[in-house]
Motif scaffolding. Structure first.
Motif, mmCIF file in Angstrom:
data_model
loop_
_atom_site.group_PDB
_atom_site.id
_atom_site.type_symbol
_atom_site.label_atom_id
_atom_site.label_comp_id
_atom_site.label_asym_id
_atom_site.label_seq_id
_atom_site.Cartn_x
_atom_site.Cartn_y
_atom_site.Cartn_z
ATOM 1 N N UNK A 96 71.582 0.968 27.760
ATOM 2 C CA UNK A 96 70.763 1.742 26.810
ATOM 3 C C UNK A 96 69.609 0.884 26.283
ATOM 4 N N UNK A 97 69.918 -0.378 25.947
ATOM 5 C CA UNK A 97 68.888 -1.279 25.411
ATOM 6 C C UNK A 97 67.823 -1.558 26.484
ATOM 7 N N UNK A 134 60.994 1.414 28.467
ATOM 8 C CA UNK A 134 60.075 2.457 28.006
ATOM 9 C C UNK A 134 59.036 1.880 27.043
ATOM 10 N N UNK A 135 59.447 0.973 26.157
ATOM 11 C CA UNK A 135 58.497 0.377 25.205
ATOM 12 C C UNK A 135 57.511 -0.549 25.936
ATOM 13 N N UNK A 171 64.521 -1.510 19.183
ATOM 14 C CA UNK A 171 65.697 -1.101 18.399
ATOM 15 C C UNK A 171 65.623 0.380 18.050
ATOM 16 N N UNK A 172 64.447 0.806 17.583
ATOM 17 C CA UNK A 172 64.278 2.204 17.189
ATOM 18 C C UNK A 172 64.491 3.123 18.378
ATOM 19 N N UNK A 173 63.892 2.769 19.510
ATOM 20 C CA UNK A 173 64.013 3.618 20.705
ATOM 21 C C UNK A 173 65.452 3.654 21.219
ATOM 22 N N UNK A 174 66.119 2.495 21.182
ATOM 23 C CA UNK A 174 67.495 2.428 21.718
ATOM 24 C C UNK A 174 68.509 3.066 20.772
ATOM 25 N N UNK A 232 52.095 -6.295 23.040
ATOM 26 C CA UNK A 232 52.118 -5.445 21.845
ATOM 27 C C UNK A 232 53.528 -4.945 21.486
ATOM 28 N N UNK A 233 54.450 -4.996 22.419
ATOM 29 C CA UNK A 233 55.808 -4.478 22.158
ATOM 30 C C UNK A 233 56.526 -5.357 21.138
ATOM 31 N N UNK A 234 57.365 -4.736 20.286
ATOM 32 C CA UNK A 234 58.155 -5.510 19.323
ATOM 33 C C UNK A 234 59.639 -5.173 19.478
#
Lengths: 241, 241
Positions: free
Chosen positions: B13-14, B20-21, B36-39, B29-31
């Protein structure tokens, strides 16, 4: 210096600065302020030549793409194809503008740029050369110049990215030779193939030939960079901000 | 569900969220917060599996690279090479994890990542297959498996980037066929060459074959994703932060 010469030189200075900033920071993170600082020109001078960051990126990509067309015409058109590839390999190793243009075209985060255009300009130039080669009977009968041009441009883009990621271009000569020796025998008639010069030295020699031609014609700008679409209005502001 | 199964699913899942991010925002730019929010997992669960953003990126690149090795063994090793390429074309069009992995490997702004590793993992797999093909007498005598593997991996990386930039992968089948037909006749003995199946459908069929094999062995995780290097310690935290 004539006003037009000065405008051409300023435009070239801005493009070189933009190339260096895009190469270092990537399109997304680069700012006009960074480019102004690096170029050491006024905001007015920059906006005289380029309307936006996007416009600057297209300028850099076009300057890189235009290099392709500068191989002097060869009687054997497949040698001209080979020289175009070898020249690009030489320039990627030597010229920050070329590196920046290629990186912008490959930068998948530069979503607001139509990066496809850069690939397509290269493919268009290659298609023209391969169509001439076909008319001269240099190519094998099954070859479609457009498909073969697209393949050479795409495959070259990939081997240079791989070379940059692994060795920062020190093995690009070898990878270029491998690309040519794996593809050309399927593209070119054997009697023509055996006459071609595929050595990396050919890239450097072509580069020198182009520089000599430029010096003989007294063109301004170190890479033959021509003035942009605003070139009819050659009086750029000197103090505007 | 066994603890180990749950850990494998959480890790998957992570990785899907990270893919995707990274695909949307680029590495720079990814954080971790975005991921965490997406997963929808806790910070503790994420840090149980991955130590940093860099570690997540390697996880995505490895998941993409590992797909390469999942073509079931073929008697004809050059068909296995072809199937690996056609499978990748199918997956690039269908699987966001594969797209994200490829984009990370091609992201020249991801300067802290050793992106060369991703290219080299692919090359290593291809070199192994081509070495077996050479031992079986499938290759032309002049072929050096390492050089040819590097060329196929680099050239493929480029044609997929060009396809993505121009048509968002809708012409990738055609570009893949062009790559294969321009290179394979210089690599493989003609009697073997004529037995090969180069049709894009082969990519989809291989994908289905792999899915069926996975379902038959009841492996957890939708892509056969295995647990990471911390896998000896399978008790992941459920409430940590």
């Amino acid at each position: 210096m004539a006003k037009q010469d000065r405008a051409i030189r300023t435009r070239h200075t801005i493009l070189v600065a933009a190339a260096s900033v895009f190469e270092e920071r990537g399109y997304q993170a680069a700012t006009i302020t960074d480019i102004l600082t690096t170029a050491g020109v006024t905001k007015g001078a920059l906006y005289f030549h380029f309307q936006s960051k996007e416009d600057l990126a297209y300028g850099v990509m076009a300057a890189q793409g235009r290099h392709m067309g500068t191989v002097p015409p060869r009687t054997c058109k497949t040698q001209e194809v080979v020289d175009t590839v070898l020249l690009q390999t030489y320039r990627l190793q030597k010229d920050p503008m070329v590196r920046a243009g290629v990186r912008l075209a490959m930068d998948q985060q530069a979503t607001e740029l139509d990066r496809g255009t850069s690939f397509q300009e290269w493919s268009h130039g290659m298609t023209t050369l391969l169509t001439q080669a076909k008319q001269q009977g240099e190519l094998l009968p099954h070859i479609n110049p457009t498909d073969t041009a697209d393949l050479l441009v795409g495959a070259y883009a990939g081997i240079q990215a791989m070379s940059q990621a692994i060795t920062n271009y020190t093995d690009l000569d070898h990878r270029t030779t491998t690309l040519l020796t794996h593809t050309l025998p399927n593209i070119i008639h054997p009697p023509i193939l055996t006459t071609l010069n595929l050595t990396p030295q050919r890239g450097k020699d072509t580069y020198t030939e182009i520089q000599n031609n430029l010096n003989n014609t007294n063109e301004p700008g170190t890479d033959g960079e021509s003035i942009n679409r605003n070139s009819n209005n050659i009086s750029e502001p000197q103090t505007a901000n």
